[in-house]
Design a protein around this motif. Structure first.
Motif, PDB file in Angstrom:
ATOM      1  N   TYR A   7       1.948 -11.187   0.925  1.00  0.00           N
ATOM      2  CA  TYR A   7       2.747 -11.134   2.160  1.00  0.00           C
ATOM      3  C   TYR A   7       2.438  -9.818   2.856  1.00  0.00           C
ATOM      4  O   TYR A   7       2.533  -8.745   2.256  1.00  0.00           O
ATOM      5  N   TYR A   9       3.096  -7.051   6.062  1.00  0.00           N
ATOM      6  CA  TYR A   9       4.187  -6.608   6.929  1.00  0.00           C
ATOM      7  C   TYR A   9       3.724  -5.923   8.212  1.00  0.00           C
ATOM      8  O   TYR A   9       4.279  -6.181   9.279  1.00  0.00           O
ATOM      9  N   GLY A  27      10.102  -5.338  -0.970  1.00  0.00           N
ATOM     10  CA  GLY A  27      10.024  -6.135   0.239  1.00  0.00           C
ATOM     11  C   GLY A  27      10.582  -7.525   0.036  1.00  0.00           C
ATOM     12  O   GLY A  27      11.608  -7.716  -0.616  1.00  0.00           O
ATOM     13  N   VAL A  28       9.924  -8.514   0.614  1.00  0.00           N
ATOM     14  CA  VAL A  28      10.341  -9.898   0.513  1.00  0.00           C
ATOM     15  C   VAL A  28      10.345 -10.319  -0.955  1.00  0.00           C
ATOM     16  O   VAL A  28       9.456  -9.956  -1.727  1.00  0.00           O
ATOM     17  N   HIS A  78      11.659  -8.183   5.550  1.00  0.00           N
ATOM     18  CA  HIS A  78      10.497  -7.860   6.388  1.00  0.00           C
ATOM     19  C   HIS A  78      10.804  -6.650   7.278  1.00  0.00           C
ATOM     20  O   HIS A  78      10.050  -5.684   7.346  1.00  0.00           O
ATOM     21  N   LEU A  96       6.501 -12.424  11.238  1.00  0.00           N
ATOM     22  CA  LEU A  96       7.242 -12.865  10.064  1.00  0.00           C
ATOM     23  C   LEU A  96       6.461 -13.970   9.351  1.00  0.00           C
ATOM     24  O   LEU A  96       5.913 -14.874   9.984  1.00  0.00           O
TER      25      LEU A  96
END
Length: 295
Positions: A7, A9, A27-28, A78, A96
């Protein structure tokens, strides 16, 4: 072992301060955030973290993007990473739910688009984003005048009269809203160097009373932010039934580099987040939309 993807950012210029900002940051999905270096000379970095492919692979991600609760949780994580970076440097926020297969794919993206990212980072330095939404308040539509008791018009004619009065009242409100939007835009242009217009928020995405009639973002020099906010608010003073909401300062979510496409034509880089299914209420990455970036 659970299969994982990456992922992403944000993109920024490399510095010792960034590594310090990310130390211990989650993070996520509470995954640890790290930097991937790339670009000519390795001067650029992307902040990334590993996430489970079971949630962020192409098929499950498409399903999750329809789940506002899930999406808002991702949006807040995020945004938290981007806020941590923004405290140290200028960043290009990625959309996102931008996901790659692995760090090497992220590095390749930085290498291919390094010149674009470097130019945009220079443009955004010492600037922040402010959001401006204009609302028509429900109280603006005053009840139509009552039909006098002595009026001998039949019920059908009285009904039509009430409907005309309601329509005229509504038309007056929207004329005022158009005038207010022009005044706000004129005030904002005195300070902003760039402007982005987004889809108005409706349904579950709308917050507070009233109908959202404009949803704009402005890129403003850092030192002029409070002047910008005050000037925009003054632009609607005294206008009945009109409300302006000014939010910020934010990282420049609406002013990142254009979307890139890889050799197979799939989207895979940061850009101005478009309106898309899966918008969530006004956390800055979320109020712009979502994207699944191909690896």
């Amino acid at each position: 072992m659970t299969e994982q993807v990456v992922y992403a950012y944000a993109v920024a210029r490399d510095s010792a301060e960034l590594a310090e900002a990310l130390s211990g940051l989650e993070g996520v999905a509470r995954s640890p955030v790290h930097l991937v270096r790339g670009g000519q000379g390795g001067e650029l970095v992307a902040a990334v973290s590993p996430v489970d492919a079971a949630d962020f692979g192409e098929v499950p991600l498409r399903r999750h993007l329809e789940d506002l609760t899930w999406l808002e949780t991702v949006a807040r994580a995020h945004h938290g990473v981007i806020e941590a970076l923004t405290e140290r440097t200028t960043v290009l926020p990625l959309r996102l739910a931008t996901v790659y297969l692995d760090d090497d794919r992220v590095r390749g993206m930085l290498d291919r688009r390094g010149d674009v990212f470097a130019d945009r980072l220079a443009r955004l330095a010492a600037h922040v984003e402010w959001g401006v939404k204009l609302y028509v308040e429900p109280t603006a539509e005053e009840p139509p005048p009552a039909v006098p008791a002595s009026d001998d018009a039949g019920p059908g004619r009285s009904y039509l009269r009430r409907r005309r009065a309601e329509r005229h009242a509504r038309d007056d409100v929207y004329r005022t809203a158009r005038s207010a939007a022009e005044s706000v835009a004129e005030a904002a242009r005195r300070y902003a160097v760039e402007h982005a217009r987004h889809r108005v928020q409706q349904g579950e995405l709308a917050r507070g009373p009233g109908e959202n009639v404009t949803n704009d973002a402005y890129l403003v020099p850092l030192e002029r932010g409070e002047e910008f906010r005050a000037e925009v608010r003054r632009a609607v003073e005294g206008l009945s039934g009109i409300r302006v909401e000014v939010t910020g300062p934010w990282a420049p979510y609406s002013f990142a580099a254009p979307v890139e496409r890889d050799d197979e034509g799939r989207e895979g880089a940061p850009g101005e987040p478009p309106d898309a299914p899966g918008e969530v209420p006004d956390e800055r990455p979320a109020h712009r939309g979502t994207q699944r970036a191909a690896p």
